[in-house]
Design an enzyme around this catalytic site. Structure first.
Site, short mmCIF file in Angstrom:
data_model
loop_
_atom_site.label_atom_id
_atom_site.label_comp_id
_atom_site.label_asym_id
_atom_site.label_seq_id
_atom_site.Cartn_x
_atom_site.Cartn_y
_atom_site.Cartn_z
N ARG A 100 -6.05 7.92 -9.54
CA ARG A 100 -6.41 8.56 -8.27
C ARG A 100 -6.60 10.06 -8.44
NH1 ARG A 100 -1.56 7.30 -4.71
NH2 ARG A 100 -2.57 8.79 -3.33
N SER A 115 0.47 2.57 -3.09
CA SER A 115 1.37 3.32 -3.97
C SER A 115 2.75 3.49 -3.35
CB SER A 115 0.76 4.69 -4.30
OG SER A 115 1.64 5.46 -5.08
#
Length: 207
Positions: A100, A115
């Protein structure tokens, strides 16, 4: 966590400028000694803010990379523990977080939700309190984004049969007076000593 006789609760903030809430709330809950334990898996900074782990590790000698057994032992002994992802605890999260970062998708709402909740569920918590920051100093700039993220994470928690609640709090200005990993850690300690910023202290108590 199978050897802890008490309620397991985690609190997570989506982060923002000056956000050191977790560093204050976790020991506060443990100190209350009400049978509530806080096994917390925290994250590192993405974008322009440091994460809880970065702030803790700004103190020389502190390591947040511990085994699952040591994690459980610390929680049992003092009521809380803040640790990072490891090869045995949510192992895929560090890979996805790094991805990311380099692909500029750190503010992608579904990826944020995945996450955060992967670490919350891996910690074995029964209850999860989510502090969704909204404003110019956070990932969620608008109330619409904050509400979308809150609903998604609460839905994930519910499907995993965890009691999950979300608060949306203001992040249009830095929290407290310190911004930066080491100075935020110092400010968190001052709040715990009862001599910190009044507005920050009030927010921590309300959360």
């Amino acid at each position: 966590l199978t050897k802890i006789d008490g309620k397991l609760v985690d609190k997570h903030s989506t982060g923002g400028v000056g956000d050191k809430i977790s560093l204050i709330v976790c020991p506060m809950v443990a100190a209350a000694n009400k049978g509530i334990y806080v096994p917390k898996m925290a994250g590192r900074g993405l974008g322009f803010t440091g994460g809880t782990l970065d702030k803790l590790e700004s103190c020389k000698g502190v390591s947040t990379e511990i085994s699952a057994e040591r994690f459980e032992q610390i929680v049992n002994e003092i009521g809380f523990c803040v640790a990072g992802q490891s090869k045995r605890l949510a192992p895929a999260d560090s890979i996805l977080t790094a991805l990311r970062d380099v692909t500029c998708t750190d503010n992608c709402i579904p990826l944020i939700a995945a996450s955060v909740m992967s670490k919350k569920l891996a910690s074995g918590n029964e209850c999860i309190v989510l502090d969704i920051k909204c404003g110019s100093g956070s990932f969620c700039k608008t109330m619409r984004d904050a509400e979308e993220l809150a609903r998604l994470m609460v839905r994930i928690g519910a499907r995993a049969k965890r009691k999950t609640v979300a608060l949306i709090t203001d992040m249009s200005a830095p929290l407290g007076s310190a911004v930066g990993n080491s100075v935020e850690l110092i400010e968190a300690i001052r709040v715990l000593e009862g001599r910190g910023d009044e507005q920050l202290t009030e927010l921590c108590i309300s959360v």
